[in-house]
Scaffold this motif. Structure first.
Motif, PDB file in Angstrom:
ATOM      1  N   THR A   1       7.687   5.130   9.001  1.00  0.00           N
ATOM      2  CA  THR A   1       7.185   3.952   8.286  1.00  0.00           C
ATOM      3  C   THR A   1       8.001   3.665   7.042  1.00  0.00           C
ATOM      4  OG1 THR A   1       4.935   4.370   9.064  1.00  0.00           O
ATOM      5  CG2 THR A   1       5.173   2.945   7.152  1.00  0.00           C
ATOM      6  N   LEU A   2       8.453   2.403   6.948  1.00  0.00           N
ATOM      7  CA  LEU A   2       9.128   1.941   5.738  1.00  0.00           C
ATOM      8  C   LEU A   2       8.116   1.415   4.740  1.00  0.00           C
ATOM      9  CD1 LEU A   2      11.594   1.159   4.045  1.00  0.00           C
ATOM     10  CD2 LEU A   2      11.694  -0.996   5.352  1.00  0.00           C
ATOM     11  N   ALA A   3       7.183   0.579   5.209  1.00  0.00           N
ATOM     12  CA  ALA A   3       6.225  -0.029   4.288  1.00  0.00           C
ATOM     13  C   ALA A   3       4.937  -0.389   5.007  1.00  0.00           C
ATOM     14  CB  ALA A   3       6.827  -1.290   3.660  1.00  0.00           C
ATOM     15  N   MET A   4       3.871  -0.441   4.215  1.00  0.00           N
ATOM     16  CA  MET A   4       2.582  -0.940   4.667  1.00  0.00           C
ATOM     17  C   MET A   4       2.068  -1.866   3.571  1.00  0.00           C
ATOM     18  SD  MET A   4       1.006   2.626   6.187  1.00  0.00           S
ATOM     19  CE  MET A   4      -0.385   1.880   7.015  1.00  0.00           C
TER      20      MET A   4
ATOM     21  N   ILE B   1      18.835  -4.513  -8.638  1.00  0.00           N
ATOM     22  CA  ILE B   1      17.589  -5.245  -8.422  1.00  0.00           C
ATOM     23  C   ILE B   1      16.485  -4.236  -8.117  1.00  0.00           C
ATOM     24  CG2 ILE B   1      18.738  -7.341  -7.596  1.00  0.00           C
ATOM     25  CD1 ILE B   1      18.045  -6.501  -4.751  1.00  0.00           C
ATOM     26  N   ASN B   2      15.256  -4.668  -8.304  1.00  0.00           N
ATOM     27  CA  ASN B   2      14.145  -3.728  -8.107  1.00  0.00           C
ATOM     28  C   ASN B   2      13.819  -3.553  -6.624  1.00  0.00           C
ATOM     29  OD1 ASN B   2      12.332  -5.806  -7.249  1.00  0.00           O
ATOM     30  ND2 ASN B   2      11.892  -6.325  -9.392  1.00  0.00           N
ATOM     31  N   ASP B   3      12.930  -2.610  -6.364  1.00  0.00           N
ATOM     32  CA  ASP B   3      12.619  -2.243  -4.977  1.00  0.00           C
ATOM     33  C   ASP B   3      12.001  -3.391  -4.182  1.00  0.00           C
ATOM     34  OD1 ASP B   3      13.594   0.343  -5.276  1.00  0.00           O
ATOM     35  OD2 ASP B   3      11.664   1.113  -5.973  1.00  0.00           O
ATOM     36  N   ILE B   4      11.174  -4.204  -4.838  1.00  0.00           N
ATOM     37  CA  ILE B   4      10.528  -5.310  -4.123  1.00  0.00           C
ATOM     38  C   ILE B   4      11.566  -6.326  -3.666  1.00  0.00           C
ATOM     39  CG2 ILE B   4       8.786  -7.128  -4.241  1.00  0.00           C
ATOM     40  CD1 ILE B   4       7.730  -4.219  -4.374  1.00  0.00           C
ATOM     41  N   LYS B   5      12.523  -6.650  -4.533  1.00  0.00           N
ATOM     42  CA  LYS B   5      13.582  -7.587  -4.153  1.00  0.00           C
ATOM     43  C   LYS B   5      14.461  -6.994  -3.057  1.00  0.00           C
ATOM     44  CE  LYS B   5      13.845 -10.255  -8.439  1.00  0.00           C
ATOM     45  NZ  LYS B   5      14.709 -10.666  -9.579  1.00  0.00           N
ATOM     46  N   LYS B   6      14.710  -5.684  -3.140  1.00  0.00           N
ATOM     47  CA  LYS B   6      15.485  -5.035  -2.078  1.00  0.00           C
ATOM     48  C   LYS B   6      14.756  -5.153  -0.738  1.00  0.00           C
ATOM     49  CE  LYS B   6      17.911  -1.633  -4.925  1.00  0.00           C
ATOM     50  NZ  LYS B   6      18.053  -0.218  -5.304  1.00  0.00           N
ATOM     51  N   PHE B   7      13.446  -4.916  -0.772  1.00  0.00           N
ATOM     52  CA  PHE B   7      12.677  -5.026   0.476  1.00  0.00           C
ATOM     53  C   PHE B   7      12.744  -6.448   1.013  1.00  0.00           C
ATOM     54  CE2 PHE B   7       8.964  -6.007   2.973  1.00  0.00           C
ATOM     55  CZ  PHE B   7       8.904  -4.938   3.856  1.00  0.00           C
ATOM     56  N   ASN B   8      12.551  -7.438   0.139  1.00  0.00           N
ATOM     57  CA  ASN B   8      12.554  -8.824   0.584  1.00  0.00           C
ATOM     58  C   ASN B   8      13.905  -9.224   1.185  1.00  0.00           C
ATOM     59  OD1 ASN B   8       9.899  -9.205  -0.184  1.00  0.00           O
ATOM     60  ND2 ASN B   8      10.431  -9.976  -2.220  1.00  0.00           N
TER      61      ASN B   8
ATOM     62  N   MET C   1       0.837  -1.193   0.000  1.00  0.00           N
ATOM     63  CA  MET C   1       0.000   0.000   0.000  1.00  0.00           C
ATOM     64  C   MET C   1       0.878   1.251   0.000  1.00  0.00           C
ATOM     65  SD  MET C   1      -2.648  -1.892   0.306  1.00  0.00           S
ATOM     66  CE  MET C   1      -4.009  -0.769   0.550  1.00  0.00           C
ATOM     67  N   PHE C   2       2.054   1.095   0.613  1.00  0.00           N
ATOM     68  CA  PHE C   2       3.002   2.201   0.748  1.00  0.00           C
ATOM     69  C   PHE C   2       4.394   1.608   0.863  1.00  0.00           C
ATOM     70  CE2 PHE C   2       5.674   4.626   3.682  1.00  0.00           C
ATOM     71  CZ  PHE C   2       5.671   5.888   3.110  1.00  0.00           C
ATOM     72  N   LEU C   3       5.356   2.203   0.154  1.00  0.00           N
ATOM     73  CA  LEU C   3       6.745   1.769   0.253  1.00  0.00           C
ATOM     74  C   LEU C   3       7.640   2.990   0.065  1.00  0.00           C
ATOM     75  CD1 LEU C   3       8.813  -0.516   0.553  1.00  0.00           C
ATOM     76  CD2 LEU C   3       8.716  -0.827  -1.936  1.00  0.00           C
ATOM     77  N   ASP C   4       8.330   3.358   1.140  1.00  0.00           N
ATOM     78  CA  ASP C   4       9.235   4.505   1.103  1.00  0.00           C
ATOM     79  C   ASP C   4      10.540   4.051   0.452  1.00  0.00           C
ATOM     80  OD1 ASP C   4      11.052   6.529   1.569  1.00  0.00           O
ATOM     81  OD2 ASP C   4      10.369   6.938   3.604  1.00  0.00           O
TER      82      ASP C   4
ATOM     83  N   TYR D   1      18.941  -0.564   2.613  1.00  0.00           N
ATOM     84  CA  TYR D   1      19.468  -1.683   1.818  1.00  0.00           C
ATOM     85  C   TYR D   1      20.965  -1.552   1.594  1.00  0.00           C
ATOM     86  CZ  TYR D   1      20.038  -5.099  -1.893  1.00  0.00           C
ATOM     87  OH  TYR D   1      20.470  -6.174  -2.635  1.00  0.00           O
ATOM     88  N   LEU D   2      21.427  -0.327   1.334  1.00  0.00           N
ATOM     89  CA  LEU D   2      22.855  -0.124   1.077  1.00  0.00           C
ATOM     90  C   LEU D   2      23.704  -0.387   2.316  1.00  0.00           C
ATOM     91  CD1 LEU D   2      22.813   3.055  -1.214  1.00  0.00           C
ATOM     92  CD2 LEU D   2      23.324   0.688  -1.861  1.00  0.00           C
ATOM     93  N   SER D   3      23.069  -0.459   3.487  1.00  0.00           N
ATOM     94  CA  SER D   3      23.816  -0.785   4.701  1.00  0.00           C
ATOM     95  C   SER D   3      24.065  -2.287   4.819  1.00  0.00           C
ATOM     96  CB  SER D   3      23.074  -0.286   5.939  1.00  0.00           C
ATOM     97  OG  SER D   3      21.879  -1.024   6.144  1.00  0.00           O
ATOM     98  N   ILE D   4      23.377  -3.093   3.995  1.00  0.00           N
ATOM     99  CA  ILE D   4      23.581  -4.548   4.053  1.00  0.00           C
ATOM    100  C   ILE D   4      24.078  -5.133   2.739  1.00  0.00           C
ATOM    101  CG2 ILE D   4      21.776  -4.790   5.823  1.00  0.00           C
ATOM    102  CD1 ILE D   4      20.013  -6.057   3.576  1.00  0.00           C
ATOM    103  N   SER D   5      23.987  -4.358   1.643  1.00  0.00           N
ATOM    104  CA  SER D   5      24.389  -4.871   0.332  1.00  0.00           C
ATOM    105  C   SER D   5      24.729  -3.712  -0.595  1.00  0.00           C
ATOM    106  CB  SER D   5      23.257  -5.713  -0.274  1.00  0.00           C
ATOM    107  OG  SER D   5      23.580  -6.089  -1.603  1.00  0.00           O
ATOM    108  N   ASP D   6      25.611  -3.970  -1.550  1.00  0.00           N
ATOM    109  CA  ASP D   6      25.937  -2.951  -2.552  1.00  0.00           C
ATOM    110  C   ASP D   6      25.387  -3.327  -3.927  1.00  0.00           C
ATOM    111  OD1 ASP D   6      27.580  -5.050  -3.133  1.00  0.00           O
ATOM    112  OD2 ASP D   6      29.466  -3.938  -2.988  1.00  0.00           O
ATOM    113  N   ASN D   7      24.497  -4.309  -3.948  1.00  0.00           N
ATOM    114  CA  ASN D   7      23.880  -4.734  -5.208  1.00  0.00           C
ATOM    115  C   ASN D   7      22.719  -3.802  -5.547  1.00  0.00           C
ATOM    116  OD1 ASN D   7      22.900  -6.048  -7.434  1.00  0.00           O
ATOM    117  ND2 ASN D   7      22.031  -7.775  -6.298  1.00  0.00           N
ATOM    118  N   GLU D   8      22.944  -2.900  -6.469  1.00  0.00           N
ATOM    119  CA  GLU D   8      21.913  -1.929  -6.828  1.00  0.00           C
ATOM    120  C   GLU D   8      21.093  -2.358  -8.040  1.00  0.00           C
ATOM    121  OE1 GLU D   8      23.427   1.995  -7.187  1.00  0.00           O
ATOM    122  OE2 GLU D   8      24.581   1.917  -5.328  1.00  0.00           O
TER     123      GLU D   8
END
Length: 217
Positions: A212-215, A26-33, A6-9, A17-24
């Protein structure tokens, strides 16, 4: 897990994400997962339902809530969605607004719309047994659905911004500063406020204010 966001900042997501990986690449959904899995694997998501005694600012929480948006905000938002049409229709000659009263009405419509222009959306979430509330304001540029689809059962994940204890309260939405500019007389303002209680939405504790990061559902 399949999620309907519904919402994704995405700006905050990128920073986290960049604090855990430098793989840019990939799309936002994969980054969130990937971020979510990292948080889970490292036990960084606090498991809460009603007890907030052990939480602190900066903790990450995930919670199922029932979302409500302040009534006055929703009404003004719906109005602001149609207000531009009247001005455009007038300019194109579709609507005839020739009298001074018509033009004043048009200007008043624009004024009402400006009450929420470029402002974040105030959101109130309530736990299943209504003992704990979540409050947050979200940037509308990151909405994934129309605002009228937003209310109802939702999962929220974010970082604790502040903790509102029992007996305390917080205004999540307050139009009175704007009204003060329009109604200079204090007595008239008090009367107006009493007759229009929806101008202020106050949430009493226990409650959590979060970034909020996501809903999602």
């Amino acid at each position: 897990m399949l999620r309907k966001f519904m919402f994704l900042d995405t700006e905050s997501l990128e920073d986290y994400y960049l604090s855990i990986s430098d793989n840019e690449d990939i799309n936002d959904i994969k980054k969130f997962n990937e971020l979510y899995k990292y948080l889970e694997d490292n036990n960084l998501i606090k498991d809460i339902e009603e007890n907030i005694e052990e939480l602190k600012v900066g903790d990450i929480i995930e919670m199922n809530i029932k979302v409500k948006i302040p009534k006055m905000y929703m009404q003004i938002n719906q109005f602001s969605n149609i207000a531009p049409f009247f001005g455009q229709a007038h300019n194109l000659g579709i609507l005839k607004m020739k009298s001074e009263r018509d033009m004043r009405t048009l200007e008043e419509m624009k004024g009402v719309s400006n009450l929420i222009k470029d402002k974040n959306v105030p959101v109130i979430g309530e736990s299943n047994n209504k003992k704990l509330k979540i409050i947050t304001d979200i940037n509308n540029i990151f909405l994934k659905v129309a605002l009228n689809e937003f209310e109802g059962e939702t999962t929220i994940i974010g970082k604790v911004k502040s903790i509102i204890k029992k007996g305390e309260g917080r205004d999540i939405y307050n139009l009175m500063p704007e009204i003060d500019k329009i109604i200079p007389n204090r007595q008239e303002r008090r009367k107006f406020k009493k007759e229009n209680p929806d101008l202020i939405e106050n949430v009493s504790g226990p409650a959590l204010e979060i970034y909020t990061l996501a809903m999602y559902r």
